[in-house]
Design a protein around this motif. Sequence first.
Motif, PDB file in Angstrom:
ATOM      1  N   SER A 175       0.824  -1.200   0.000  1.00 50.76           N
ATOM      2  CA  SER A 175       0.000   0.000   0.000  1.00 50.76           C
ATOM      3  C   SER A 175       0.863   1.257   0.000  1.00 50.76           C
ATOM      4  O   SER A 175       1.866   1.331   0.692  1.00 50.76           O
ATOM      5  N   GLU A 176       0.443   2.240  -0.759  1.00 51.48           N
ATOM      6  CA  GLU A 176       1.150   3.520  -0.806  1.00 51.48           C
ATOM      7  C   GLU A 176       1.077   4.242   0.533  1.00 51.48           C
ATOM      8  O   GLU A 176       1.913   5.087   0.825  1.00 51.48           O
ATOM      9  N   ILE A 177       0.101   3.930   1.347  1.00 55.79           N
ATOM     10  CA  ILE A 177      -0.069   4.611   2.626  1.00 55.79           C
ATOM     11  C   ILE A 177       1.156   4.427   3.525  1.00 55.79           C
ATOM     12  O   ILE A 177       1.475   5.292   4.334  1.00 55.79           O
ATOM     13  N   PHE A 178       1.875   3.320   3.382  1.00 60.82           N
ATOM     14  CA  PHE A 178       3.032   3.041   4.229  1.00 60.82           C
ATOM     15  C   PHE A 178       4.360   3.393   3.583  1.00 60.82           C
ATOM     16  O   PHE A 178       5.385   3.367   4.257  1.00 60.82           O
ATOM     17  N   LYS A 179       4.342   3.743   2.312  1.00 58.51           N
ATOM     18  CA  LYS A 179       5.581   4.017   1.591  1.00 58.51           C
ATOM     19  C   LYS A 179       6.355   5.155   2.263  1.00 58.51           C
ATOM     20  O   LYS A 179       5.812   6.232   2.492  1.00 58.51           O
ATOM     21  N   ASP A 180       7.612   4.869   2.595  1.00 62.78           N
ATOM     22  CA  ASP A 180       8.528   5.838   3.205  1.00 62.78           C
ATOM     23  C   ASP A 180       8.071   6.362   4.568  1.00 62.78           C
ATOM     24  O   ASP A 180       8.487   7.437   4.987  1.00 62.78           O
ATOM     25  N   LYS A 181       7.219   5.629   5.259  1.00 63.78           N
ATOM     26  CA  LYS A 181       6.774   6.018   6.607  1.00 63.78           C
ATOM     27  C   LYS A 181       7.653   5.358   7.657  1.00 63.78           C
ATOM     28  O   LYS A 181       8.099   4.234   7.491  1.00 63.78           O
ATOM     29  N   GLU A 182       7.897   6.089   8.720  1.00 67.38           N
ATOM     30  CA  GLU A 182       8.604   5.562   9.894  1.00 67.38           C
ATOM     31  C   GLU A 182       7.536   5.123  10.885  1.00 67.38           C
ATOM     32  O   GLU A 182       6.731   5.950  11.327  1.00 67.38           O
ATOM     33  N   ILE A 183       7.520   3.832  11.214  1.00 67.40           N
ATOM     34  CA  ILE A 183       6.466   3.303  12.085  1.00 67.40           C
ATOM     35  C   ILE A 183       7.077   2.619  13.296  1.00 67.40           C
ATOM     36  O   ILE A 183       7.973   1.784  13.174  1.00 67.40           O
ATOM     37  N   LEU A 184       6.554   2.997  14.456  1.00 64.61           N
ATOM     38  CA  LEU A 184       6.907   2.320  15.695  1.00 64.61           C
ATOM     39  C   LEU A 184       5.929   1.169  15.881  1.00 64.61           C
ATOM     40  O   LEU A 184       4.718   1.378  15.873  1.00 64.61           O
ATOM     41  N   LEU A 185       6.455  -0.034  16.016  1.00 61.73           N
ATOM     42  CA  LEU A 185       5.644  -1.214  16.301  1.00 61.73           C
ATOM     43  C   LEU A 185       5.991  -1.659  17.710  1.00 61.73           C
ATOM     44  O   LEU A 185       7.135  -2.009  17.989  1.00 61.73           O
ATOM     45  N   LEU A 186       5.009  -1.622  18.595  1.00 63.39           N
ATOM     46  CA  LEU A 186       5.195  -2.054  19.974  1.00 63.39           C
ATOM     47  C   LEU A 186       4.348  -3.302  20.192  1.00 63.39           C
ATOM     48  O   LEU A 186       3.131  -3.222  20.336  1.00 63.39           O
ATOM     49  N   GLU A 187       5.006  -4.457  20.130  1.00 65.75           N
ATOM     50  CA  GLU A 187       4.339  -5.759  20.252  1.00 65.75           C
ATOM     51  C   GLU A 187       5.278  -6.714  20.957  1.00 65.75           C
ATOM     52  O   GLU A 187       6.387  -6.950  20.490  1.00 65.75           O
ATOM     53  N   ASP A 188       4.832  -7.249  22.104  1.00 71.87           N
ATOM     54  CA  ASP A 188       5.699  -8.133  22.876  1.00 71.87           C
ATOM     55  C   ASP A 188       5.736  -9.563  22.353  1.00 71.87           C
ATOM     56  O   ASP A 188       6.677 -10.296  22.626  1.00 71.87           O
ATOM     57  N   ASP A 189       4.750  -9.964  21.563  1.00 72.88           N
ATOM     58  CA  ASP A 189       4.744 -11.301  20.959  1.00 72.88           C
ATOM     59  C   ASP A 189       5.695 -11.256  19.759  1.00 72.88           C
ATOM     60  O   ASP A 189       5.390 -10.647  18.732  1.00 72.88           O
TER      61      ASP A 189
ATOM     62  N   ARG B 157       5.643 -10.792  11.979  1.00 73.24           N
ATOM     63  CA  ARG B 157       4.671 -10.861  10.867  1.00 73.24           C
ATOM     64  C   ARG B 157       4.178  -9.471  10.488  1.00 73.24           C
ATOM     65  O   ARG B 157       4.097  -9.131   9.310  1.00 73.24           O
ATOM     66  N   ILE B 158       3.823  -8.691  11.500  1.00 73.28           N
ATOM     67  CA  ILE B 158       3.339  -7.333  11.222  1.00 73.28           C
ATOM     68  C   ILE B 158       4.457  -6.502  10.596  1.00 73.28           C
ATOM     69  O   ILE B 158       4.244  -5.801   9.608  1.00 73.28           O
ATOM     70  N   ALA B 159       5.658  -6.584  11.153  1.00 75.71           N
ATOM     71  CA  ALA B 159       6.795  -5.826  10.622  1.00 75.71           C
ATOM     72  C   ALA B 159       7.083  -6.205   9.175  1.00 75.71           C
ATOM     73  O   ALA B 159       7.308  -5.327   8.330  1.00 75.71           O
TER      74      ALA B 159
ATOM     75  N   THR C  12      10.495   0.243  13.435  1.00 75.88           N
ATOM     76  CA  THR C  12      11.254   0.091  14.673  1.00 75.88           C
ATOM     77  C   THR C  12      10.383  -0.774  15.570  1.00 75.88           C
ATOM     78  O   THR C  12       9.308  -0.340  15.989  1.00 75.88           O
ATOM     79  N   HIS C  13      10.821  -1.999  15.808  1.00 79.07           N
ATOM     80  CA  HIS C  13      10.026  -2.954  16.595  1.00 79.07           C
ATOM     81  C   HIS C  13      10.531  -2.976  18.029  1.00 79.07           C
ATOM     82  O   HIS C  13      11.682  -3.314  18.277  1.00 79.07           O
ATOM     83  N   CYS C  14       9.665  -2.624  18.955  1.00 74.49           N
ATOM     84  CA  CYS C  14       9.961  -2.667  20.383  1.00 74.49           C
ATOM     85  C   CYS C  14       9.063  -3.716  21.030  1.00 74.49           C
ATOM     86  O   CYS C  14       7.957  -3.945  20.581  1.00 74.49           O
ATOM     87  N   GLN C  15       9.568  -4.309  22.123  1.00 83.64           N
ATOM     88  CA  GLN C  15       8.792  -5.334  22.808  1.00 83.64           C
ATOM     89  C   GLN C  15       8.406  -4.939  24.230  1.00 83.64           C
ATOM     90  O   GLN C  15       7.778  -5.728  24.922  1.00 83.64           O
ATOM     91  N   SER C  16       8.763  -3.731  24.658  1.00 81.51           N
ATOM     92  CA  SER C  16       8.417  -3.291  26.010  1.00 81.51           C
ATOM     93  C   SER C  16       8.193  -1.782  26.009  1.00 81.51           C
ATOM     94  O   SER C  16       8.620  -1.077  25.090  1.00 81.51           O
ATOM     95  N   LEU C  17       7.538  -1.311  27.057  1.00 77.76           N
ATOM     96  CA  LEU C  17       7.334   0.131  27.206  1.00 77.76           C
ATOM     97  C   LEU C  17       8.658   0.866  27.288  1.00 77.76           C
ATOM     98  O   LEU C  17       8.815   1.943  26.705  1.00 77.76           O
TER      99      LEU C  17
END
Length: 166
Positions: free
Chosen positions: A25-39, A45-47, A58-63
């Motif tokens: 999707s073009e909506i995500f093209k060149d976007k910086e996204i923080l993914l906070l998921e501990d699983d 998969r989401i990343a 940027t995938h983080c697993q904790s606050l």
Amino acid sequence: MQSFFFLPRTLTTTFSGMKFNNQPSEIFKDKEILLLEDDLLLGKRIAAFLEKSGAEITHCQSLEEARRALTDLSFDAALVDLNLPDGDSLELLREGIVPENTSTVLMTGEGGIRSAVEAIQLGASDYLSKPFDLKELAYIFARADNRRKNVRIKQHNREQEKKKSE
């Protein structure tokens, strides 16, 4: 209901009148996204889906990891799991750590209406109940971008009206 495991190559999906192919999707093209998921598996998969769509993740697993990332980096969007080993992600919104111009979507497997309402009141753009089809992310973030643009337009119009009246 489709799960995280189902990503067909040619299916077209329609959500509330908005049509999306599952191609990146073009909506995500060149976007910086923080993914906070501990699983870890779900996070990967989401990343992978978002990276395939052109986003930098940027995938983080904790606050604590998320706090450091939000201090050091800027993000166009944040996709955050509610329940984490070291607290709930609403703390980031309560503390004002997530900038207003970052479209934030809260996701949880618990689907509680209270947390959804609180998240929206604290500035989140939207709320997703797990499991969800990964293709929904394009719709959710497109809707969040539209809301953010409308807020900026209204703010600009108010400022212009204020200048005219002075």
